[in-house]
Write an enzyme that holds these catalytic residues in place. Structure first.
Site: not given
Ligand SMILES: Cc1cc2nc3c(=O)[nH]c(=O)nc-3n(C[C@H](O)[C@H](O)[C@H](O)COP(=O)(O)O)c2cc1C
Length: 383
Positions: A59, A142
Protein backbone atom coordinates in the site's frame (compact mmCIF):
# COMPACT_ATOMS: atom_id res chain seq x y z
CA UNK A 1 29.06 -2.83 -23.45
CA UNK A 2 29.59 -5.16 -20.52
CA UNK A 3 26.93 -7.83 -20.23
CA UNK A 4 25.20 -8.91 -17.05
CA UNK A 5 27.07 -12.15 -16.50
CA UNK A 6 25.02 -13.47 -13.65
CA UNK A 7 24.02 -16.45 -15.72
CA UNK A 8 27.51 -17.81 -16.16
CA UNK A 9 27.53 -21.46 -15.10
CA UNK A 10 29.93 -20.72 -12.28
CA UNK A 11 27.70 -17.88 -10.98
CA UNK A 12 24.43 -19.77 -10.84
CA UNK A 13 26.23 -22.96 -9.91
CA UNK A 14 27.79 -21.34 -6.86
CA UNK A 15 24.56 -19.76 -5.65
CA UNK A 16 22.47 -22.87 -6.26
CA UNK A 17 25.09 -25.10 -4.70
CA UNK A 18 25.07 -22.93 -1.59
CA UNK A 19 21.26 -22.87 -1.52
CA UNK A 20 20.99 -26.62 -1.94
CA UNK A 21 23.51 -27.15 0.83
CA UNK A 22 20.97 -25.59 3.23
CA UNK A 23 18.29 -28.07 2.22
CA UNK A 24 17.50 -30.92 4.63
CA UNK A 25 19.20 -34.13 3.48
CA UNK A 26 16.00 -36.04 2.63
CA UNK A 27 14.71 -33.42 0.23
CA UNK A 28 18.20 -32.79 -1.13
CA UNK A 29 18.38 -36.42 -2.17
CA UNK A 30 14.98 -36.44 -3.80
CA UNK A 31 15.29 -33.24 -5.84
CA UNK A 32 17.38 -32.48 -8.88
CA UNK A 33 19.94 -29.92 -7.84
CA UNK A 34 19.68 -27.70 -10.84
CA UNK A 35 18.03 -24.48 -11.82
CA UNK A 36 14.93 -26.28 -13.11
CA UNK A 37 14.01 -27.21 -9.56
CA UNK A 38 14.65 -23.75 -8.19
CA UNK A 39 13.59 -21.69 -11.19
CA UNK A 40 10.77 -23.67 -12.81
CA UNK A 41 7.81 -21.56 -13.86
CA UNK A 42 4.80 -21.33 -11.56
CA UNK A 43 1.43 -22.03 -13.13
CA UNK A 44 -1.66 -20.50 -11.48
CA UNK A 45 -4.58 -21.65 -13.58
CA UNK A 46 -3.84 -20.30 -17.05
CA UNK A 47 -1.33 -17.74 -15.76
CA UNK A 48 2.36 -18.57 -16.14
CA UNK A 49 4.72 -16.86 -13.72
CA UNK A 50 8.18 -16.92 -15.28
CA UNK A 51 10.59 -16.63 -13.56
CA UNK A 52 8.95 -17.65 -10.26
CA UNK A 53 9.42 -14.34 -8.48
CA UNK A 54 6.58 -11.96 -7.63
CA UNK A 55 6.46 -8.30 -6.58
CA UNK A 56 4.55 -8.05 -3.29
CA UNK A 57 1.52 -5.81 -2.81
CA UNK A 58 2.53 -2.70 -0.87
CA UNK A 59 0.00 0.00 0.00
CA UNK A 60 1.32 3.43 -0.94
CA UNK A 61 4.13 1.89 -3.00
CA UNK A 62 3.11 -0.60 -5.71
CA UNK A 63 1.16 1.91 -7.76
CA UNK A 64 1.11 2.37 -11.54
CA UNK A 65 4.46 4.21 -11.87
CA UNK A 66 6.29 1.78 -9.56
CA UNK A 67 4.92 -1.35 -11.21
CA UNK A 68 5.39 -0.14 -14.76
CA UNK A 69 9.10 0.36 -13.99
CA UNK A 70 9.54 -2.92 -12.08
CA UNK A 71 7.73 -4.96 -14.73
CA UNK A 72 10.51 -4.27 -17.24
CA UNK A 73 13.17 -5.89 -15.04
CA UNK A 74 12.30 -9.57 -15.34
CA UNK A 75 9.83 -10.06 -12.49
CA UNK A 76 7.37 -12.92 -13.18
CA UNK A 77 4.24 -11.26 -11.78
CA UNK A 78 3.40 -8.05 -9.91
CA UNK A 79 0.71 -7.28 -7.35
CA UNK A 80 -1.14 -3.99 -6.95
CA UNK A 81 -1.62 -2.13 -3.71
CA UNK A 82 -4.63 -3.47 -1.85
CA UNK A 83 -7.88 -2.05 -3.22
CA UNK A 84 -10.86 -1.53 -0.95
CA UNK A 85 -13.80 -3.50 -2.32
CA UNK A 86 -16.14 -0.91 -0.78
CA UNK A 87 -14.09 1.88 -2.37
CA UNK A 88 -14.38 0.13 -5.71
CA UNK A 89 -18.16 -0.03 -5.33
CA UNK A 90 -18.20 3.73 -4.55
CA UNK A 91 -15.87 4.35 -7.53
CA UNK A 92 -13.35 6.12 -5.29
CA UNK A 93 -10.46 7.68 -7.26
CA UNK A 94 -7.96 5.54 -5.32
CA UNK A 95 -9.73 2.36 -6.48
CA UNK A 96 -9.90 3.70 -10.02
CA UNK A 97 -6.11 4.28 -10.00
CA UNK A 98 -5.53 0.67 -8.92
CA UNK A 99 -7.89 -0.68 -11.58
CA UNK A 100 -5.84 1.19 -14.20
CA UNK A 101 -2.60 -0.61 -13.27
CA UNK A 102 -2.82 -3.79 -15.41
CA UNK A 103 -3.09 -1.75 -18.63
CA UNK A 104 0.32 -0.19 -18.05
CA UNK A 105 2.25 -3.22 -16.82
CA UNK A 106 3.98 -5.67 -19.14
CA UNK A 107 3.74 -8.83 -16.97
CA UNK A 108 0.76 -10.63 -15.38
CA UNK A 109 -0.74 -8.35 -12.75
CA UNK A 110 -2.62 -9.47 -9.66
CA UNK A 111 -5.02 -6.92 -8.22
CA UNK A 112 -5.29 -7.35 -4.50
CA UNK A 113 -8.67 -6.63 -2.91
CA UNK A 114 -9.68 -6.34 0.72
CA UNK A 115 -13.05 -6.39 2.41
CA UNK A 116 -15.33 -8.51 4.54
CA UNK A 117 -18.52 -8.80 2.50
CA UNK A 118 -18.65 -11.56 -0.09
CA UNK A 119 -20.91 -9.83 -2.63
CA UNK A 120 -18.94 -6.56 -2.49
CA UNK A 121 -15.68 -8.49 -2.90
CA UNK A 122 -17.18 -10.39 -5.84
CA UNK A 123 -18.14 -7.11 -7.54
CA UNK A 124 -14.64 -5.66 -6.98
CA UNK A 125 -13.06 -8.80 -8.40
CA UNK A 126 -15.25 -8.59 -11.50
CA UNK A 127 -14.27 -4.93 -11.98
CA UNK A 128 -10.59 -5.90 -11.73
CA UNK A 129 -11.01 -8.72 -14.24
CA UNK A 130 -12.75 -6.31 -16.64
CA UNK A 131 -9.74 -4.00 -16.42
CA UNK A 132 -7.20 -6.66 -17.31
CA UNK A 133 -6.11 -8.21 -14.01
CA UNK A 134 -4.57 -11.64 -14.59
CA UNK A 135 -5.21 -12.75 -11.00
CA UNK A 136 -7.39 -11.62 -8.08
CA UNK A 137 -5.56 -11.74 -4.75
CA UNK A 138 -7.59 -11.60 -1.53
CA UNK A 139 -5.90 -9.87 1.40
CA UNK A 140 -6.16 -12.07 4.49
CA UNK A 141 -3.04 -10.86 6.25
CA UNK A 142 -3.02 -7.08 6.67
CA UNK A 143 -2.61 -6.31 10.40
CA UNK A 144 -3.38 -2.56 10.13
CA UNK A 145 -6.08 -1.61 12.63
CA UNK A 146 -8.20 0.32 10.11
CA UNK A 147 -8.49 -2.83 7.97
CA UNK A 148 -8.85 -5.35 10.79
CA UNK A 149 -11.65 -3.30 12.40
CA UNK A 150 -13.73 -3.89 9.27
CA UNK A 151 -13.32 -7.66 9.65
CA UNK A 152 -10.93 -7.67 6.67
CA UNK A 153 -7.21 -8.47 6.23
CA UNK A 154 -5.72 -10.48 9.10
CA UNK A 155 -9.08 -10.46 10.94
CA UNK A 156 -10.11 -13.16 8.47
CA UNK A 157 -7.64 -15.51 10.14
CA UNK A 158 -9.87 -15.25 13.21
CA UNK A 159 -12.98 -15.92 11.13
CA UNK A 160 -12.00 -18.59 8.58
CA UNK A 161 -15.65 -19.35 7.75
CA UNK A 162 -16.05 -15.82 6.43
CA UNK A 163 -12.77 -16.10 4.50
CA UNK A 164 -14.05 -19.27 2.80
CA UNK A 165 -17.30 -17.53 1.85
CA UNK A 166 -15.29 -14.66 0.37
CA UNK A 167 -13.18 -17.03 -1.70
CA UNK A 168 -16.17 -19.04 -2.93
CA UNK A 169 -18.05 -15.88 -3.93
CA UNK A 170 -15.06 -14.28 -5.66
CA UNK A 171 -14.37 -17.55 -7.50
CA UNK A 172 -17.91 -17.56 -8.83
CA UNK A 173 -17.63 -13.89 -9.86
CA UNK A 174 -14.56 -14.19 -12.11
CA UNK A 175 -12.98 -16.56 -14.59
CA UNK A 176 -9.36 -15.67 -13.72
CA UNK A 177 -7.41 -17.35 -10.88
CA UNK A 178 -8.10 -16.30 -7.29
CA UNK A 179 -5.28 -16.36 -4.75
CA UNK A 180 -5.12 -15.51 -1.05
CA UNK A 181 -2.27 -13.77 0.78
CA UNK A 182 -2.11 -14.48 4.47
CA UNK A 183 0.12 -14.86 7.54
CA UNK A 184 0.90 -17.70 9.96
CA UNK A 185 -2.03 -16.85 12.22
CA UNK A 186 -3.25 -13.99 14.35
CA UNK A 187 -0.62 -14.52 17.06
CA UNK A 188 1.72 -17.20 18.36
CA UNK A 189 -1.14 -18.91 20.19
CA UNK A 190 -3.29 -19.22 17.08
CA UNK A 191 -0.97 -20.50 14.36
CA UNK A 192 -3.74 -21.76 12.09
CA UNK A 193 -2.20 -21.20 8.65
CA UNK A 194 -2.08 -24.92 7.77
CA UNK A 195 -5.72 -25.46 8.61
CA UNK A 196 -6.82 -22.23 6.91
CA UNK A 197 -4.88 -23.01 3.73
CA UNK A 198 -6.20 -26.59 3.53
CA UNK A 199 -9.68 -25.10 3.68
CA UNK A 200 -8.76 -22.42 1.13
CA UNK A 201 -7.70 -25.14 -1.29
CA UNK A 202 -11.05 -26.90 -0.83
CA UNK A 203 -12.88 -23.56 -1.25
CA UNK A 204 -11.28 -23.16 -4.68
CA UNK A 205 -8.28 -20.88 -4.11
CA UNK A 206 -5.82 -21.29 -6.99
CA UNK A 207 -2.71 -20.46 -4.93
CA UNK A 208 -1.76 -19.08 -1.53
CA UNK A 209 0.95 -16.65 -0.49
CA UNK A 210 2.22 -16.80 3.07
CA UNK A 211 4.14 -14.02 4.78
CA UNK A 212 5.78 -16.21 7.39
CA UNK A 213 4.98 -14.06 10.43
CA UNK A 214 1.87 -13.71 12.58
CA UNK A 215 -0.33 -10.63 12.29
CA UNK A 216 0.71 -9.59 15.80
CA UNK A 217 4.37 -9.67 14.80
CA UNK A 218 3.75 -7.13 12.04
CA UNK A 219 7.44 -7.04 10.90
CA UNK A 220 9.24 -7.95 14.11
CA UNK A 221 11.49 -10.98 14.46
CA UNK A 222 12.42 -13.12 11.49
CA UNK A 223 10.04 -14.72 9.03
CA UNK A 224 9.82 -18.44 9.88
CA UNK A 225 10.18 -20.16 6.52
CA UNK A 226 9.64 -23.65 7.98
CA UNK A 227 5.89 -22.97 7.77
CA UNK A 228 6.19 -22.36 4.04
CA UNK A 229 7.79 -25.80 3.64
CA UNK A 230 5.03 -27.36 5.76
CA UNK A 231 2.39 -25.76 3.57
CA UNK A 232 4.09 -26.92 0.41
CA UNK A 233 3.98 -30.50 1.70
CA UNK A 234 0.29 -30.16 2.65
CA UNK A 235 -1.19 -28.47 -0.42
CA UNK A 236 -1.60 -29.33 -4.08
CA UNK A 237 -2.09 -25.71 -5.19
CA UNK A 238 0.97 -23.47 -5.66
CA UNK A 239 2.51 -21.95 -2.54
CA UNK A 240 4.23 -18.57 -2.77
CA UNK A 241 6.70 -17.90 0.03
CA UNK A 242 7.18 -14.41 1.44
CA UNK A 243 9.22 -12.71 4.13
CA UNK A 244 12.74 -11.30 4.42
CA UNK A 245 14.02 -12.10 0.92
CA UNK A 246 16.37 -9.28 -0.06
CA UNK A 247 18.99 -10.91 -2.29
CA UNK A 248 19.33 -13.56 -5.01
CA UNK A 249 20.83 -15.97 -2.50
CA UNK A 250 17.83 -15.45 -0.19
CA UNK A 251 15.61 -16.26 -3.18
CA UNK A 252 17.43 -19.54 -3.86
CA UNK A 253 17.60 -20.39 -0.16
CA UNK A 254 13.85 -19.94 0.29
CA UNK A 255 13.16 -21.99 -2.83
CA UNK A 256 15.43 -24.83 -1.79
CA UNK A 257 14.57 -24.89 1.92
CA UNK A 258 10.81 -24.78 1.43
CA UNK A 259 10.16 -26.12 -2.08
CA UNK A 260 7.79 -23.18 -2.61
CA UNK A 261 6.57 -22.57 -6.15
CA UNK A 262 7.53 -18.90 -6.21
CA UNK A 263 9.03 -16.25 -3.97
CA UNK A 264 7.34 -12.92 -3.31
CA UNK A 265 9.59 -9.94 -2.56
CA UNK A 266 8.46 -6.69 -0.93
CA UNK A 267 10.86 -4.42 0.94
CA UNK A 268 13.92 -5.84 -0.81
CA UNK A 269 12.66 -4.46 -4.13
CA UNK A 270 12.17 -0.88 -2.93
CA UNK A 271 14.39 1.33 -5.07
CA UNK A 272 15.86 -1.86 -6.46
CA UNK A 273 14.38 -3.35 -9.64
CA UNK A 274 17.86 -4.80 -10.35
CA UNK A 275 17.17 -7.45 -7.73
CA UNK A 276 14.60 -8.91 -10.13
CA UNK A 277 16.96 -8.47 -13.06
CA UNK A 278 19.69 -10.52 -11.37
CA UNK A 279 17.28 -13.25 -10.21
CA UNK A 280 15.78 -13.45 -13.70
CA UNK A 281 19.23 -13.67 -15.22
CA UNK A 282 20.35 -16.37 -12.80
CA UNK A 283 17.18 -18.33 -13.49
CA UNK A 284 17.20 -17.86 -17.24
CA UNK A 285 20.84 -17.65 -18.36
CA UNK A 286 19.81 -18.63 -21.88
CA UNK A 287 17.96 -15.29 -22.12
CA UNK A 288 21.14 -13.39 -21.27
CA UNK A 289 20.27 -10.19 -23.07
CA UNK A 290 20.26 -7.65 -20.25
CA UNK A 291 23.32 -5.41 -20.28
CA UNK A 292 25.03 -4.83 -16.98
CA UNK A 293 23.45 -1.59 -15.71
CA UNK A 294 25.54 1.57 -15.75
CA UNK A 295 24.95 4.70 -13.67
CA UNK A 296 23.23 6.32 -16.66
CA UNK A 297 20.70 3.43 -16.64
CA UNK A 298 20.25 3.97 -12.91
CA UNK A 299 19.59 7.68 -13.51
CA UNK A 300 17.21 7.00 -16.40
CA UNK A 301 15.20 4.48 -14.36
CA UNK A 302 14.73 6.97 -11.54
CA UNK A 303 13.77 9.77 -13.93
CA UNK A 304 11.22 7.57 -15.62
CA UNK A 305 9.63 6.72 -12.28
CA UNK A 306 9.76 10.34 -11.13
CA UNK A 307 8.23 11.75 -14.30
CA UNK A 308 5.23 9.40 -14.10
CA UNK A 309 4.96 10.07 -10.41
CA UNK A 310 5.03 13.88 -10.72
CA UNK A 311 2.49 13.78 -13.53
CA UNK A 312 0.07 11.58 -11.60
CA UNK A 313 0.64 12.72 -8.03
CA UNK A 314 2.04 16.26 -8.28
CA UNK A 315 1.31 16.91 -4.61
CA UNK A 316 3.00 13.74 -3.35
CA UNK A 317 6.58 15.02 -3.41
CA UNK A 318 7.20 13.43 0.01
CA UNK A 319 6.34 9.99 -1.37
CA UNK A 320 8.64 10.55 -4.36
CA UNK A 321 11.49 11.49 -2.02
CA UNK A 322 10.95 8.17 -0.26
CA UNK A 323 11.45 6.34 -3.56
CA UNK A 324 14.63 8.27 -4.38
CA UNK A 325 16.04 7.60 -0.93
CA UNK A 326 15.36 3.87 -1.45
CA UNK A 327 17.29 4.06 -4.72
CA UNK A 328 20.32 5.49 -2.90
CA UNK A 329 20.38 2.60 -0.41
CA UNK A 330 23.59 0.61 -0.71
CA UNK A 331 25.40 3.35 -2.67
CA UNK A 332 28.51 5.13 -1.34
CA UNK A 333 27.97 8.32 0.64
CA UNK A 334 24.19 7.74 0.58
CA UNK A 335 23.47 9.21 4.01
CA UNK A 336 24.85 12.63 3.01
CA UNK A 337 22.85 12.68 -0.21
CA UNK A 338 19.73 11.35 1.49
CA UNK A 339 19.70 14.47 3.63
CA UNK A 340 20.06 16.68 0.53
CA UNK A 341 17.27 14.81 -1.24
CA UNK A 342 14.95 15.14 1.73
CA UNK A 343 15.63 18.90 1.83
CA UNK A 344 14.68 19.52 -1.82
CA UNK A 345 11.67 21.87 -2.03
CA UNK A 346 10.08 20.52 -5.23
CA UNK A 347 10.23 17.78 -7.87
CA UNK A 348 12.62 19.60 -10.22
CA UNK A 349 15.18 20.36 -7.53
CA UNK A 350 14.83 16.83 -6.17
CA UNK A 351 15.86 15.44 -9.55
CA UNK A 352 18.71 17.96 -9.82
CA UNK A 353 20.08 16.77 -6.49
CA UNK A 354 19.69 13.18 -7.59
CA UNK A 355 21.55 13.84 -10.86
CA UNK A 356 24.41 15.47 -8.95
CA UNK A 357 24.66 12.35 -6.81
CA UNK A 358 24.69 10.10 -9.88
CA UNK A 359 27.56 12.18 -11.32
CA UNK A 360 29.50 11.54 -8.12
CA UNK A 361 28.72 7.83 -8.31
CA UNK A 362 29.74 7.62 -11.95
CA UNK A 363 33.09 9.24 -11.12
CA UNK A 364 33.68 6.76 -8.30
CA UNK A 365 34.74 3.11 -8.40
CA UNK A 366 31.21 2.08 -7.46
CA UNK A 367 29.17 -0.23 -9.68
CA UNK A 368 25.35 -0.32 -9.83
CA UNK A 369 24.94 -4.05 -9.22
CA UNK A 370 27.58 -4.24 -6.54
CA UNK A 371 25.81 -1.44 -4.66
CA UNK A 372 22.25 -2.61 -5.18
CA UNK A 373 22.30 -6.40 -5.15
CA UNK A 374 23.50 -7.77 -1.87
CA UNK A 375 24.37 -11.39 -2.04
CA UNK A 376 25.88 -12.31 1.31
CA UNK A 377 29.20 -12.44 -0.51
CA UNK A 378 27.95 -15.43 -2.50
CA UNK A 379 28.71 -15.27 -6.19
CA UNK A 380 29.06 -11.49 -6.11
CA UNK A 381 32.30 -11.84 -8.00
CA UNK A 382 30.42 -13.66 -10.75
CA UNK A 383 27.76 -10.99 -11.25
C1 LIG B 1 4.77 -0.24 3.13
C2 LIG B 1 4.17 -1.60 3.06
C3 LIG B 1 2.90 -1.76 2.52
C4 LIG B 1 2.32 -3.03 2.46
N1 LIG B 1 1.08 -3.17 1.90
C5 LIG B 1 0.53 -4.40 1.77
C6 LIG B 1 -0.71 -4.58 1.10
O1 LIG B 1 -1.34 -3.64 0.60
N2 LIG B 1 -1.21 -5.85 1.02
C7 LIG B 1 -0.54 -6.94 1.55
O2 LIG B 1 -1.03 -8.07 1.44
N3 LIG B 1 0.65 -6.78 2.15
C8 LIG B 1 1.20 -5.56 2.26
N4 LIG B 1 2.44 -5.42 2.82
C9 LIG B 1 3.19 -6.62 3.22
C10 LIG B 1 4.11 -7.09 2.06
O3 LIG B 1 3.35 -7.45 0.93
C11 LIG B 1 4.97 -8.29 2.49
O4 LIG B 1 4.11 -9.34 2.86
C12 LIG B 1 5.88 -7.97 3.66
O5 LIG B 1 6.54 -6.73 3.48
C13 LIG B 1 6.91 -9.08 3.88
O6 LIG B 1 7.70 -9.26 2.73
P1 LIG B 1 9.19 -8.64 2.61
O7 LIG B 1 9.98 -9.15 3.78
O8 LIG B 1 9.70 -9.17 1.29
O9 LIG B 1 9.05 -7.17 2.65
C14 LIG B 1 3.02 -4.16 2.93
C15 LIG B 1 4.30 -3.99 3.47
C16 LIG B 1 4.88 -2.73 3.55
C17 LIG B 1 6.26 -2.58 4.12
Amino acid sequence: MRRLEAGSPSGIGLIIHAAVAHRPRSSRDSMHDDENVLCGTMQIGAVTVDPPVVMAPMAGVTDGPFLSVVSRFGVGMVTSEMMSAEGCRRKDPSAERILAVPARVSVPTAIQIFGAHPEVMGDAARAAEDRGAAVIDINAGCPVRKIVRQGAGAALLLDPDRLMRLVETVKRAVSIPVTVKTRLGWDKNTLNVLDVCRRLERAGADAVTVHARTARQIYSGQADWTWIGELKRELSIPVIGNGDVTSPSDFFRMKSQTGCDAVMIGRGALGNPWLFQVIAQLCRPQRAEAPRPQWEDFRRTVHELAEMFIQEKPKAIGALKKHLVWYTKGCPNASVWRYRLMSAPDGASLLNVFDAYVLELAASQADVLTCKVRDNGLAQEHL
